[in-house]
Design a protein around this motif. Structure first.
Motif, PDB file in Angstrom:
ATOM      1  N   GLY A  11       0.406  -0.588  -0.033  1.00 49.22           N
ATOM      2  CA  GLY A  11       0.249  -0.090  -0.238  1.00 49.22           C
ATOM      3  C   GLY A  11       0.522   1.187   0.118  1.00 49.22           C
ATOM      4  N   ILE A  12       1.929   1.288  -0.276  1.00 50.73           N
ATOM      5  CA  ILE A  12       3.065   2.356  -0.432  1.00 50.73           C
ATOM      6  C   ILE A  12       3.314   2.791  -1.697  1.00 50.73           C
ATOM      7  CG2 ILE A  12       4.505   1.277   1.220  1.00 50.73           C
ATOM      8  CD1 ILE A  12       6.754   0.229  -0.714  1.00 50.73           C
ATOM      9  N   CYS A  13       2.418   2.324  -2.537  1.00 48.69           N
ATOM     10  CA  CYS A  13       1.911   3.864  -4.341  1.00 48.69           C
ATOM     11  C   CYS A  13       2.466   4.920  -3.474  1.00 48.69           C
ATOM     12  CB  CYS A  13       0.882   3.295  -4.687  1.00 48.69           C
ATOM     13  SG  CYS A  13      -0.422   4.385  -4.020  1.00 48.69           S
ATOM     14  N   VAL A  14       2.309   5.845  -2.796  1.00 45.06           N
ATOM     15  CA  VAL A  14       2.378   7.273  -3.032  1.00 45.06           C
ATOM     16  C   VAL A  14       4.119   7.409  -2.120  1.00 45.06           C
ATOM     17  CG1 VAL A  14       2.199   7.702  -0.108  1.00 45.06           C
ATOM     18  CG2 VAL A  14       2.029   9.285  -1.658  1.00 45.06           C
ATOM     19  N   LEU A  15       4.248   6.512  -1.339  1.00 46.22           N
ATOM     20  CA  LEU A  15       5.979   6.341  -1.860  1.00 46.22           C
ATOM     21  C   LEU A  15       6.562   6.794  -2.786  1.00 46.22           C
ATOM     22  CD1 LEU A  15       6.265   4.691   1.969  1.00 46.22           C
ATOM     23  CD2 LEU A  15       5.875   7.065   2.017  1.00 46.22           C
ATOM     24  N   ALA A  16       6.502   5.294  -3.835  1.00 47.71           N
ATOM     25  CA  ALA A  16       6.333   4.874  -5.462  1.00 47.71           C
ATOM     26  C   ALA A  16       6.648   6.865  -5.713  1.00 47.71           C
ATOM     27  CB  ALA A  16       6.319   4.234  -5.346  1.00 47.71           C
ATOM     28  N   CYS A  17       5.842   7.668  -5.348  1.00 42.87           N
ATOM     29  CA  CYS A  17       5.121   8.915  -6.090  1.00 42.87           C
ATOM     30  C   CYS A  17       6.123   9.519  -5.443  1.00 42.87           C
ATOM     31  CB  CYS A  17       3.936   8.961  -6.286  1.00 42.87           C
ATOM     32  SG  CYS A  17       3.037   7.964  -6.681  1.00 42.87           S
ATOM     33  N   VAL A  18       6.291  10.326  -4.343  1.00 41.00           N
ATOM     34  CA  VAL A  18       7.860  10.630  -3.680  1.00 41.00           C
ATOM     35  C   VAL A  18       8.962   9.788  -4.641  1.00 41.00           C
ATOM     36  CG1 VAL A  18       9.011  11.219  -1.663  1.00 41.00           C
ATOM     37  CG2 VAL A  18       6.607  10.596  -1.466  1.00 41.00           C
ATOM     38  N   ALA A  19       9.236   8.837  -4.657  1.00 42.24           N
ATOM     39  CA  ALA A  19      10.561   8.460  -4.617  1.00 42.24           C
ATOM     40  C   ALA A  19      10.724   9.386  -6.358  1.00 42.24           C
ATOM     41  CB  ALA A  19      11.443   7.051  -5.078  1.00 42.24           C
ATOM     42  N   MET A  20       9.973   8.862  -7.275  1.00 42.68           N
ATOM     43  CA  MET A  20      10.414   9.533  -8.419  1.00 42.68           C
ATOM     44  C   MET A  20       9.792  11.004  -8.891  1.00 42.68           C
ATOM     45  SD  MET A  20       7.367   7.207 -10.771  1.00 42.68           S
ATOM     46  CE  MET A  20       5.985   7.715  -9.892  1.00 42.68           C
ATOM     47  N   VAL A  21       9.307  11.893  -7.648  1.00 37.41           N
ATOM     48  CA  VAL A  21       9.299  13.083  -7.783  1.00 37.41           C
ATOM     49  C   VAL A  21      10.693  13.866  -7.759  1.00 37.41           C
ATOM     50  CG1 VAL A  21       8.422  15.334  -6.951  1.00 37.41           C
ATOM     51  CG2 VAL A  21       7.018  13.654  -7.975  1.00 37.41           C
ATOM     52  N   THR A  22      10.932  12.683  -6.433  1.00 35.06           N
ATOM     53  CA  THR A  22      12.128  13.783  -5.820  1.00 35.06           C
ATOM     54  C   THR A  22      13.770  12.596  -6.244  1.00 35.06           C
ATOM     55  OG1 THR A  22      12.072  12.259  -3.688  1.00 35.06           O
ATOM     56  CG2 THR A  22      11.346  14.638  -3.859  1.00 35.06           C
ATOM     57  N   ASN A  23      13.652  11.999  -7.504  1.00 34.99           N
ATOM     58  CA  ASN A  23      14.733  11.542  -8.308  1.00 34.99           C
ATOM     59  C   ASN A  23      15.591  10.201  -7.239  1.00 34.99           C
ATOM     60  OD1 ASN A  23      16.282  10.530 -10.234  1.00 34.99           O
ATOM     61  ND2 ASN A  23      17.648  12.589 -10.343  1.00 34.99           N
ATOM     62  N   ARG A  24      14.783   9.876  -6.391  1.00 36.30           N
ATOM     63  CA  ARG A  24      14.937   9.235  -5.586  1.00 36.30           C
ATOM     64  C   ARG A  24      14.500   7.352  -5.682  1.00 36.30           C
ATOM     65  NH1 ARG A  24      15.529  13.974  -2.845  1.00 36.30           N
ATOM     66  NH2 ARG A  24      16.891  14.324  -1.486  1.00 36.30           N
ATOM     67  N   SER A  25      15.360   6.346  -5.227  1.00 32.92           N
ATOM     68  CA  SER A  25      15.435   5.450  -4.627  1.00 32.92           C
ATOM     69  C   SER A  25      13.977   4.925  -4.279  1.00 32.92           C
ATOM     70  CB  SER A  25      16.350   3.880  -4.838  1.00 32.92           C
ATOM     71  OG  SER A  25      17.044   4.378  -3.701  1.00 32.92           O
ATOM     72  N   LEU A  26      12.970   3.827  -4.090  1.00 32.95           N
ATOM     73  CA  LEU A  26      11.969   3.449  -3.098  1.00 32.95           C
ATOM     74  C   LEU A  26      12.858   3.352  -1.631  1.00 32.95           C
ATOM     75  CD1 LEU A  26       8.839   3.597  -3.343  1.00 32.95           C
ATOM     76  CD2 LEU A  26       9.325   1.115  -4.266  1.00 32.95           C
ATOM     77  N   GLU A  27      14.052   2.586  -1.542  1.00 28.95           N
ATOM     78  CA  GLU A  27      14.366   2.232  -0.829  1.00 28.95           C
ATOM     79  C   GLU A  27      14.821   3.599   0.057  1.00 28.95           C
ATOM     80  OE1 GLU A  27      15.213   0.847  -3.996  1.00 28.95           O
ATOM     81  OE2 GLU A  27      14.779  -1.076  -3.389  1.00 28.95           O
ATOM     82  N   ASP A  28      15.034   5.055  -0.555  1.00 29.16           N
ATOM     83  CA  ASP A  28      16.065   5.392  -0.301  1.00 29.16           C
ATOM     84  C   ASP A  28      14.844   6.151   0.777  1.00 29.16           C
ATOM     85  OD1 ASP A  28      18.501   5.310  -0.583  1.00 29.16           O
ATOM     86  OD2 ASP A  28      18.184   6.975  -1.415  1.00 29.16           O
ATOM     87  N   VAL A  29      14.010   6.045  -0.323  1.00 33.39           N
ATOM     88  CA  VAL A  29      12.610   6.274   0.788  1.00 33.39           C
ATOM     89  C   VAL A  29      11.934   6.005   2.384  1.00 33.39           C
ATOM     90  CG1 VAL A  29       9.927   7.587   0.019  1.00 33.39           C
ATOM     91  CG2 VAL A  29      11.877   8.457  -2.146  1.00 33.39           C
ATOM     92  N   LEU A  30      12.106   5.460   1.345  1.00 34.98           N
ATOM     93  CA  LEU A  30      11.328   3.994   3.131  1.00 34.98           C
ATOM     94  C   LEU A  30      12.400   4.409   4.160  1.00 34.98           C
ATOM     95  CD1 LEU A  30      10.702   0.394   1.173  1.00 34.98           C
ATOM     96  CD2 LEU A  30       8.778   2.030   2.276  1.00 34.98           C
TER      97      LEU A  30
END
Length: 87
Positions: A11-30
């Motif tokens: 259920g972490i779709c928004v974290l994937a979006c944050v990763a895309m917008v901020t040019n970071r990996s999903l692992e970094d955002v998590l």
């Protein structure tokens, strides 16, 4: 922008979006995020307050409603209760 997809069944779709917008990996955002777990399903998700805190920490602001015509200011990234609406 590089496409990042949430893990299947998560259920972490928004974290994937944050990763895309901020040019970071999903692992970094998590690693920065404080997701919650749904008591009914056990699925991890990111509530609106956490989305706003995380984006502010990364230097972005987000309006989650078209009725938000004033800028949003977050003065303390550790405490989302400090969101202020400025006229």
């Amino acid at each position: 922008m590089k496409t990042i997809k949430q893990p299947v069944g998560s259920g972490i779709c928004v974290l994937a979006c944050v990763a895309m917008v901020t040019n970071r990996s999903l692992e970094d955002v998590l690693a920065m995020a404080r997701p919650k777990r749904c008591p009914a399903t056990g699925i991890e998700f990111c509530p609106l307050t956490e989305q706003l805190r995380l984006l502010a920490e990364l230097g972005y602001s987000a309006g989650m409603s078209l009725s938000w015509e004033s800028p949003v200011g977050i003065t303390n990234h550790d405490d989302i209760d400090s969101v202020e609406i400025h006229d």
